[in-house]
Scaffold this motif. Structure first.
Motif, short mmCIF file in Angstrom:
data_model
loop_
_atom_site.label_atom_id
_atom_site.label_comp_id
_atom_site.label_asym_id
_atom_site.label_seq_id
_atom_site.Cartn_x
_atom_site.Cartn_y
_atom_site.Cartn_z
N GLY A 318 0.82 -1.21 0.00
CA GLY A 318 0.00 0.00 0.00
C GLY A 318 0.85 1.26 0.00
O GLY A 318 2.08 1.20 0.12
N ARG A 319 0.17 2.39 -0.09
CA ARG A 319 0.86 3.69 -0.05
C ARG A 319 1.67 3.85 1.23
O ARG A 319 2.71 4.51 1.25
CB ARG A 319 -0.23 4.79 -0.13
N HIS A 320 1.19 3.26 2.32
CA HIS A 320 1.92 3.35 3.60
C HIS A 320 3.11 2.40 3.66
O HIS A 320 3.72 2.22 4.70
CB HIS A 320 0.96 3.11 4.77
N ILE A 324 -0.71 -5.15 2.18
CA ILE A 324 -2.17 -5.21 2.36
C ILE A 324 -2.64 -6.57 1.88
O ILE A 324 -2.43 -6.94 0.73
CB ILE A 324 -2.88 -4.08 1.58
N PHE A 356 -6.55 1.55 -5.89
CA PHE A 356 -7.25 2.15 -4.75
C PHE A 356 -6.37 3.19 -4.07
O PHE A 356 -6.82 4.29 -3.72
CB PHE A 356 -7.65 1.05 -3.76
N CYS A 357 -5.10 2.86 -3.87
CA CYS A 357 -4.18 3.75 -3.16
C CYS A 357 -3.94 5.06 -3.92
O CYS A 357 -3.59 6.07 -3.31
CB CYS A 357 -2.84 3.07 -2.92
N CYS A 360 -7.09 7.07 -2.66
CA CYS A 360 -7.54 7.01 -1.26
C CYS A 360 -6.76 7.99 -0.35
O CYS A 360 -7.32 8.95 0.15
CB CYS A 360 -7.42 5.58 -0.75
N LYS A 361 -5.51 7.73 -0.13
CA LYS A 361 -4.60 8.62 0.63
C LYS A 361 -5.00 8.84 2.10
O LYS A 361 -4.54 9.79 2.75
CB LYS A 361 -4.44 9.98 -0.06
N ILE A 362 -5.92 8.03 2.62
CA ILE A 362 -6.35 8.20 4.01
C ILE A 362 -5.16 8.06 4.97
O ILE A 362 -5.03 8.82 5.94
CB ILE A 362 -7.46 7.18 4.36
N CYS A 363 -4.27 7.12 4.69
CA CYS A 363 -3.12 6.92 5.58
C CYS A 363 -2.25 8.17 5.60
O CYS A 363 -1.78 8.60 6.66
CB CYS A 363 -2.31 5.70 5.18
N CYS A 413 -6.29 2.44 7.51
CA CYS A 413 -6.44 1.94 6.14
C CYS A 413 -7.80 1.23 5.98
O CYS A 413 -8.13 0.35 6.79
CB CYS A 413 -5.30 0.98 5.82
N PRO A 414 -8.59 1.58 4.97
CA PRO A 414 -9.91 0.96 4.81
C PRO A 414 -9.84 -0.56 4.62
O PRO A 414 -10.83 -1.25 4.87
CB PRO A 414 -10.47 1.60 3.55
N TYR A 415 -8.71 -1.07 4.18
CA TYR A 415 -8.61 -2.53 4.02
C TYR A 415 -8.48 -3.25 5.37
O TYR A 415 -8.72 -4.44 5.47
CB TYR A 415 -7.38 -2.90 3.17
S1 SF4 Z 1 -5.12 4.08 3.60
FE1 SF4 Z 1 -5.72 4.14 1.44
S2 SF4 Z 1 -3.92 4.95 0.38
FE2 SF4 Z 1 -3.26 4.26 2.39
S3 SF4 Z 1 -2.56 2.16 2.08
FE3 SF4 Z 1 -4.69 2.04 2.73
S4 SF4 Z 1 -5.85 1.98 0.82
FE4 SF4 Z 1 -3.80 2.70 0.30
#
Ligand code: SF4
Ligand code: SF4
Length: 488
Positions: A318-320, A324, A356-357, A360-363, A413-415
């Protein structure tokens, strides 16, 4: 022309069906979100430790298998130098040489050369020693007892630790024949496919929740490993021939404290279990007469785990920068066993994470230290990948209280959600949506159902924060409900 037209119209129709299917499934879920959250509170929605038979590895990977490597090479590749690139080796090395007003030129040749090409890391690492550590110690004295139960739980998890490895691979990895009175020789195995099946079942039996097998790509092995694993870390390390395969095992952290990071969760919750599984796996393989070496968390590794877990078909990065997985999202703390027992490897998968990443960018929004990029992948040692600024991240570990570390990117992370029906449906939608339409809807849903404190609130008050946690802690970690602090 007619053929092209009909192909086009078939494609359009198919695309339309996919888009509208994804969108309506997503929108349908919005209305049901509340009930999904309720379902997430039920004990039956936990994924993890309910089975020793592998039932939790439930995602059907077949459809998402890719035949080429998921790692994009850009130019010359190189292997990691753990002496400088691993923060756990670099900071102690810097501290040994530390004096007030120290400059890069005053450091030993290795650190000097590293910091010359990474001056921003020198600034951050110096700030850790100069400012962050003293602030942390002060705040811990002032507010630290609030997290007594969380810390006691974390320390208890790490109280049982397998005897570490302190010999190089050519000695430590091989079965010790003298234990059985004669030299061990490998038993003849019926087929690599059967051996893989046996190895996986044994990993589940030892408590692993997910298991994957791959041939080991030597690019993932440290070029200068860590000293305490029996190496002379100043000599480049040649990857041994008997590290032909890598088995990846691991477990999740318990969900409720995990959601109450950075203060109440602990990596040790899963690290300790993954360590024990990896050592048991190595012992099992050695008794069959083959070589095996466990690489375990927190830092007893001779290799990088995430790319190996990707090769082993467990998930995507993932972006982080964390793995995942479809079943546990990023809530998976892996260990690796390198071995020469002949097995049939798994294949990597792509189930929509990369796409998705991108949006998304939530992290990145939740990361208190700004260590996660909002931008694109970088080229790191010849591979295109997301790279976290590890010094920024590490400095934050000492800018909040409770258990050491942060884990907020993993929790937000939504996952990384409990295995309730809502999560499983969302996963199905995102994995099967080539259009990306569902991604934005699901990200918006995530933000409204899982609102979070401002990133700055996670800091200690003297750094402008509120000691916040992502979610409330579970009842069994609320020190104030069990301990009378005034009582002494
Ligand atoms: S929070 Fe979003 S952008 Fe960050 S790793 Fe999870 S899915 Fe990817
Ligand atoms: S662990 Fe915390 S500080 Fe580090 S990258 Fe993740 S969110 Fe940021």
């Amino acid at each position: 022309m007619g053929e092209n037209n009909s192909r086009e119209s078939k494609f359009s129709r198919r695309s339309f069906l996919k888009i509208s299917g994804a969108a309506s499934a997503t929108l349908g879920m919005t209305g049901l979100g509340f009930f999904g959250l309720q379902a997430g509170k039920s004990a039956s929605s936990y994924t993890g430790r309910e089975s020793f038979q592998g039932a939790a590895q439930s995602f059907n990977r077949k459809k998402f298998i890719i035949d080429k490597s998921p790692h994009v090479k850009v130019g010359q590749t190189s292997r990691i130098d753990a002496r400088t690139e691993m923060i756990f080796a670099r900071i102690p090395r810097l501290m040994r040489q530390w004096k007030k007003g120290i400059e890069i030129d005053d450091l030993d040749p290795l650190l000097k050369s590293f910091y010359k090409s990474h001056p921003d890391q020198f600034e951050l690492d110096s700030d850790l020693i100069n400012r962050v550590f003293p602030e942390f110690r002060k705040a811990n004295k002032e507010y630290g007892e609030k997290y007594l139960l969380a810390q006691a739980w974390s320390n208890a998890m790490s109280a049982v630790w397998p005897e570490g490895i302190n010999q190089p691979p050519e000695i430590s990895d091989f079965p010790r024949g003298e234990r059985y009175g004669e030299p061990s020789k490998p038993y003849k195995l019926k087929s690599p496919g059967k051996t893989s099946k046996l190895i996986k079942q044994m990993a589940y039996q030892f408590g692993s929740i997910l298991v994957g097998i791959t041939e080991l790509n030597p690019d993932w092995v440290y070029e200068h490993p860590l000293k305490r694993r029996g190496f002379d870390s100043d000599k480049p390390f040649k990857v041994p021939d008997h590290w032909k395969y890598a088995i990846v095992v691991g477990t999740p952290m318990s969900w409720d404290p995990f959601y109450a990071n950075p203060t109440y969760g602990t990596s040790e919750d899963a690290y300790s279990r993954s360590r024990i599984i990896a050592y048991r796996m190595a012992a099992f393989i050695k008794q069959l007469g083959y070589a095996a070496r466990p690489h375990t968390p927190g830092t007893d590794y001779d290799l990088m785990v995430v790319p190996i877990a990707i090769d082993a078909g467990l998930g995507e990065q993932g972006r982080h920068s964390v793995l995942i997985t479809p079943e546990l999202g990023s809530n998976f703390r892996p260990a690796v066993i390198t071995t020469n027992i002949p097995m049939k490897p798994d294949k990597p998968i792509k189930f929509g994470v990369e796409e998705f990443c991108k949006t998304c960018k939530i992290c990145a929004e939740n990361c208190p230290s700004g260590a996660i990029t909002h931008g694109d992948k970088q080229v790191v040692r010849g591979y295109k990948r997301y790279q976290v600024n590890i010094s920024k991240c590490h400095n934050f570990w000492y800018s909040n209280l409770g258990n050491i570390g942060c884990r907020l990117c993993v929790a937000s992370c939504p996952y990384s959600r409990k295995s309730n029906w809502l999560h499983r449906t969302a996963l199905k939608v995102t994995s099967n949506d080539p259009t990306g339409v569902s991604h934005k809807v699901l990200t918006a849903m995530q933000k409204s159902f899982y609102p979070s404190p401002d990133a700055g609130d996670y800091y200690i008050p003297s750094m402008g924060g509120k000691n916040a946690s992502y979610r409330e802690p579970p009842w069994w970690l609320k020190t104030e409900d069990f301990i009378d602090m005034q009582g002494g």
